[in-house]
Design a protein around this motif. Structure first.
Motif, PDB file in Angstrom:
ATOM      1  N   TYR A 190       0.786  -1.161  -0.010  1.00  0.00           N
ATOM      2  CA  TYR A 190       0.162   0.005   0.162  1.00  0.00           C
ATOM      3  C   TYR A 190       0.858   1.083  -0.083  1.00  0.00           C
ATOM      4  CZ  TYR A 190      -4.261  -2.844   1.189  1.00  0.00           C
ATOM      5  OH  TYR A 190      -5.323  -3.762   1.101  1.00  0.00           O
ATOM      6  N   TYR A 191       0.307   2.335  -0.144  1.00  0.00           N
ATOM      7  CA  TYR A 191       1.067   3.707  -0.177  1.00  0.00           C
ATOM      8  C   TYR A 191       0.696   4.785   0.879  1.00  0.00           C
ATOM      9  CZ  TYR A 191       3.035   1.246  -4.425  1.00  0.00           C
ATOM     10  OH  TYR A 191       3.427   0.395  -5.317  1.00  0.00           O
ATOM     11  N   VAL A 192       1.247   5.318   1.442  1.00  0.00           N
ATOM     12  CA  VAL A 192       0.858   6.649   2.277  1.00  0.00           C
ATOM     13  C   VAL A 192       1.061   7.901   1.252  1.00  0.00           C
ATOM     14  CG1 VAL A 192       1.213   8.037   3.946  1.00  0.00           C
ATOM     15  CG2 VAL A 192       1.762   5.656   4.320  1.00  0.00           C
ATOM     16  N   GLU A 193       0.106   8.646   0.901  1.00  0.00           N
ATOM     17  CA  GLU A 193      -0.024   9.686   0.061  1.00  0.00           C
ATOM     18  C   GLU A 193       0.017  11.040   1.003  1.00  0.00           C
ATOM     19  OE1 GLU A 193      -2.336  10.805  -3.964  1.00  0.00           O
ATOM     20  OE2 GLU A 193      -3.148  11.499  -2.147  1.00  0.00           O
ATOM     21  N   VAL A 194       1.331  11.781   0.983  1.00  0.00           N
ATOM     22  CA  VAL A 194       1.201  12.924   1.794  1.00  0.00           C
ATOM     23  C   VAL A 194       1.202  14.229   0.879  1.00  0.00           C
ATOM     24  CG1 VAL A 194       2.325  14.112   3.564  1.00  0.00           C
ATOM     25  CG2 VAL A 194       2.483  11.620   3.489  1.00  0.00           C
ATOM     26  N   ARG A 195       0.365  15.043   1.073  1.00  0.00           N
ATOM     27  CA  ARG A 195       0.335  16.404   0.356  1.00  0.00           C
ATOM     28  C   ARG A 195       0.131  17.541   1.318  1.00  0.00           C
ATOM     29  NH1 ARG A 195      -3.033  14.349  -3.845  1.00  0.00           N
ATOM     30  NH2 ARG A 195      -2.442  16.067  -5.001  1.00  0.00           N
ATOM     31  N   THR A 196       0.238  18.761   0.620  1.00  0.00           N
ATOM     32  CA  THR A 196      -0.252  20.014   1.583  1.00  0.00           C
ATOM     33  C   THR A 196      -1.800  19.607   1.718  1.00  0.00           C
ATOM     34  OG1 THR A 196       1.390  21.078   0.795  1.00  0.00           O
ATOM     35  CG2 THR A 196      -0.348  22.284   1.818  1.00  0.00           C
ATOM     36  N   THR A 197      -2.320  20.133   3.096  1.00  0.00           N
ATOM     37  CA  THR A 197      -3.525  20.136   3.406  1.00  0.00           C
ATOM     38  C   THR A 197      -4.604  20.330   2.113  1.00  0.00           C
ATOM     39  OG1 THR A 197      -5.486  21.083   4.551  1.00  0.00           O
ATOM     40  CG2 THR A 197      -3.598  22.696   4.002  1.00  0.00           C
ATOM     41  N   ILE A 198      -5.793  19.993   1.887  1.00  0.00           N
ATOM     42  CA  ILE A 198      -6.638  20.169   0.981  1.00  0.00           C
ATOM     43  C   ILE A 198      -7.944  21.035   1.750  1.00  0.00           C
ATOM     44  CG2 ILE A 198      -6.137  18.056  -0.051  1.00  0.00           C
ATOM     45  CD1 ILE A 198      -8.813  16.865   0.976  1.00  0.00           C
ATOM     46  N   ASP A 199      -7.694  21.592   2.614  1.00  0.00           N
ATOM     47  CA  ASP A 199      -8.809  22.336   3.441  1.00  0.00           C
ATOM     48  C   ASP A 199      -8.736  23.684   2.760  1.00  0.00           C
ATOM     49  OD1 ASP A 199     -10.103  24.278   5.141  1.00  0.00           O
ATOM     50  OD2 ASP A 199      -9.469  23.152   6.836  1.00  0.00           O
ATOM     51  N   SER A 200     -10.009  23.996   2.158  1.00  0.00           N
ATOM     52  CA  SER A 200     -10.356  25.347   1.472  1.00  0.00           C
ATOM     53  C   SER A 200      -9.956  26.529   2.128  1.00  0.00           C
ATOM     54  CB  SER A 200     -11.725  25.341   0.851  1.00  0.00           C
ATOM     55  OG  SER A 200     -12.728  25.434   2.004  1.00  0.00           O
ATOM     56  N   ALA A 201      -9.712  26.401   3.387  1.00  0.00           N
ATOM     57  CA  ALA A 201      -9.801  27.718   3.969  1.00  0.00           C
ATOM     58  C   ALA A 201      -8.517  27.203   5.164  1.00  0.00           C
ATOM     59  CB  ALA A 201     -10.701  28.291   4.738  1.00  0.00           C
TER      60      ALA A 201
END
Length: 217
Positions: A190-201
């Motif tokens: 499996y894979y952990v996908e890490v990115r910057t927050t997807i919070d719109s605010a």
């Protein structure tokens, strides 16, 4: 940090970014904005970029690629799976003109075993979002629920820090880090996908860049 840059490059080089770039940036204006403006206006070559990064690194600000790049997409990913219970340090960084950085971190699962994954030790303004992908790179769903998380503690953005006054939202691991847990439905990678927050605010101190540790248990 800016004083170190002033000593190396002079005041005019700093003022150029302050007067010609930052006024064009939508709020919030932060250190990332200054970095982006410096790259756009001064266009350092490889040695110049390394010198600039050295100044930032002395202050533990890592606007640079980590040792695992390129790991943005599953196709062609060659890195080894992460070691369980051993924190692995990553940087979220791509120059603003190159789009978002995404880190894909493989780990081995056994059907029926329980797993916990979290980001921790965030610095440099990082606000992570993690998703779990199956072996084909699809978002993992269990009983109709997607295994993903933006804030380690739900609604952390709306819990106020009384020590700093009612106007300041807590800015710590509860809001900026991320955590998931699940029981693997099948064995495999499996894979952990890490990115910057997807919070719109997102909280105003958070940014696109920064460092974090990821831990798989």
């Amino acid at each position: 940090l800016l004083f170190d840059m002033y000593q190396r490059y002079g005041m005019q080089a700093l003022l150029t970014v302050l007067t010609d770039y930052l006024p064009t940036v939508a709020t919030p204006v932060n250190l990332e904005s200054f970095w982006d403006g410096w790259l756009q206006l001064h266009q350092p070559d490889a040695s110049g970029l390394a010198a600039l990064q050295a100044i930032f690194n002395e202050r533990k600000v890592y606007y640079q690629y980590d040792a695992f790049e390129s790991d943005d997409v599953l196709q062609g990913l060659t890195r080894s799976p992460i070691t369980y219970n051993s924190a692995e340090t990553h940087y979220l960084y791509n120059p603003v003109s190159d789009g978002e950085d995404v880190d894909l971190i493989p780990f081995i699962v056994n059907a029926g075993s329980h797993y916990e994954i979290e980001t921790r030790n965030l610095s440099g303004g990082t606000d992570t979002h993690i998703s779990i992908l199956d072996g084909q790179g699809n978002a993992l769903q269990i009983n109709g629920v997607t295994i993903a998380n933006d804030d380690h503690t739900a609604n952390a953005y709306y819990v106020y820090d009384t020590a700093c006054g009612a106007s300041r939202v807590k800015n710590d691991a509860t809001a900026l880090a991320s955590r998931v847990e699940f029981t693997a439905p099948a064995s495999g990678t499996y894979y952990v996908e890490v990115r910057t927050t997807i919070d719109s605010a997102p909280y105003l101190s958070a940014g696109r860049y920064g460092s974090y540790d990821v831990l798989v248990r």
